[in-house]
Design an enzyme around this catalytic site. Sequence first.
Site, PDB file in Angstrom:
ATOM      1  N   CYS A 194     -35.355 -27.001  54.392  1.00 30.24           N
ATOM      2  CA  CYS A 194     -35.908 -27.991  53.472  1.00 30.24           C
ATOM      3  C   CYS A 194     -35.532 -29.405  53.903  1.00 30.24           C
ATOM      4  O   CYS A 194     -34.415 -29.646  54.355  1.00 30.24           O
ATOM      5  CB  CYS A 194     -35.355 -27.795  52.061  1.00 30.24           C
ATOM      6  SG  CYS A 194     -35.520 -26.134  51.389  1.00 30.24           S
ATOM      7  N   CYS A 195     -36.464 -30.312  53.719  1.00 32.30           N
ATOM      8  CA  CYS A 195     -36.188 -31.743  53.798  1.00 32.30           C
ATOM      9  C   CYS A 195     -37.188 -32.410  52.858  1.00 32.30           C
ATOM     10  O   CYS A 195     -37.980 -31.734  52.204  1.00 32.30           O
ATOM     11  CB  CYS A 195     -36.245 -32.281  55.227  1.00 32.30           C
ATOM     12  SG  CYS A 195     -37.884 -32.324  55.980  1.00 32.30           S
ATOM     13  N   TRP A 196     -37.165 -33.719  52.776  1.00 32.27           N
ATOM     14  CA  TRP A 196     -37.979 -34.407  51.776  1.00 32.27           C
ATOM     15  C   TRP A 196     -39.442 -34.014  51.864  1.00 32.27           C
ATOM     16  O   TRP A 196     -40.067 -33.661  50.863  1.00 32.27           O
ATOM     17  CB  TRP A 196     -37.781 -35.913  51.882  1.00 32.27           C
ATOM     18  CG  TRP A 196     -38.370 -36.661  50.724  1.00 32.27           C
ATOM     19  CD1 TRP A 196     -39.381 -37.579  50.770  1.00 32.27           C
ATOM     20  CD2 TRP A 196     -37.997 -36.558  49.348  1.00 32.27           C
ATOM     21  NE1 TRP A 196     -39.661 -38.047  49.513  1.00 32.27           N
ATOM     22  CE2 TRP A 196     -38.817 -37.432  48.605  1.00 32.27           C
ATOM     23  CE3 TRP A 196     -37.047 -35.804  48.658  1.00 32.27           C
ATOM     24  CZ2 TRP A 196     -38.723 -37.585  47.237  1.00 32.27           C
ATOM     25  CZ3 TRP A 196     -36.954 -35.950  47.287  1.00 32.27           C
ATOM     26  CH2 TRP A 196     -37.781 -36.830  46.595  1.00 32.27           C
ATOM     27  N   LEU A 232     -38.903 -30.868  49.639  1.00 32.52           N
ATOM     28  CA  LEU A 232     -38.121 -31.121  48.433  1.00 32.52           C
ATOM     29  C   LEU A 232     -38.887 -32.023  47.464  1.00 32.52           C
ATOM     30  O   LEU A 232     -38.653 -31.984  46.264  1.00 32.52           O
ATOM     31  CB  LEU A 232     -36.789 -31.780  48.801  1.00 32.52           C
ATOM     32  CG  LEU A 232     -35.838 -30.925  49.635  1.00 32.52           C
ATOM     33  CD1 LEU A 232     -34.671 -31.769  50.125  1.00 32.52           C
ATOM     34  CD2 LEU A 232     -35.355 -29.725  48.845  1.00 32.52           C
ATOM     35  N   GLY A 266     -40.548 -31.690  54.293  1.00 26.70           N
ATOM     36  CA  GLY A 266     -40.619 -30.371  54.917  1.00 26.70           C
ATOM     37  C   GLY A 266     -41.042 -30.433  56.368  1.00 26.70           C
ATOM     38  O   GLY A 266     -40.835 -29.489  57.123  1.00 26.70           O
TER      39      GLY A 266
END
Length: 151
Positions: free
Chosen positions: A64-66, A108, A68
């Site tokens: 996951c990251c801000w 996220l 994706g």
Amino acid sequence: MRISVSSDMDEPVARALLAELRERGHEVRAHGALNPGDDTQWAVCSAAAAREVAVGTADQAVVCCWTGTGASIAANKVPGVRAALCTDAVTADGARRWNDANVLALSLRLTSAPLLTEILDAWFAGAPSDDPEDRRNVEHTARLDRERTGA
């Protein structure tokens, strides 16, 4: 199932992801902001989670990251990983079926708790296709990994 999870930020949806996976009975290993003391850079923690899939210490991973996007890019740099950025259940099902994806990438920013449940339901219900064309495509990606690494 052993699932490696990474997030570059300790966001509510990332915590919900850990809880949901554990509630489903999976053995979860956290990376990045979800594991105090880890490097929280998206490239670092996503690659760490993906490496566990590549070496077989995890069956699958969720990165996951801000958006994706960065998490999926970093995960896909690990040979043997087929990471798919999924923003809905239909995409998650297709990624498992047609691409035999072994790493789920999530945004996220875009993923709500109800949407997370739908995506995970589709991801875990999905199975790789036996269609010869689909298998040839997956094998082609494996050859690309071997060409890149010289293996």
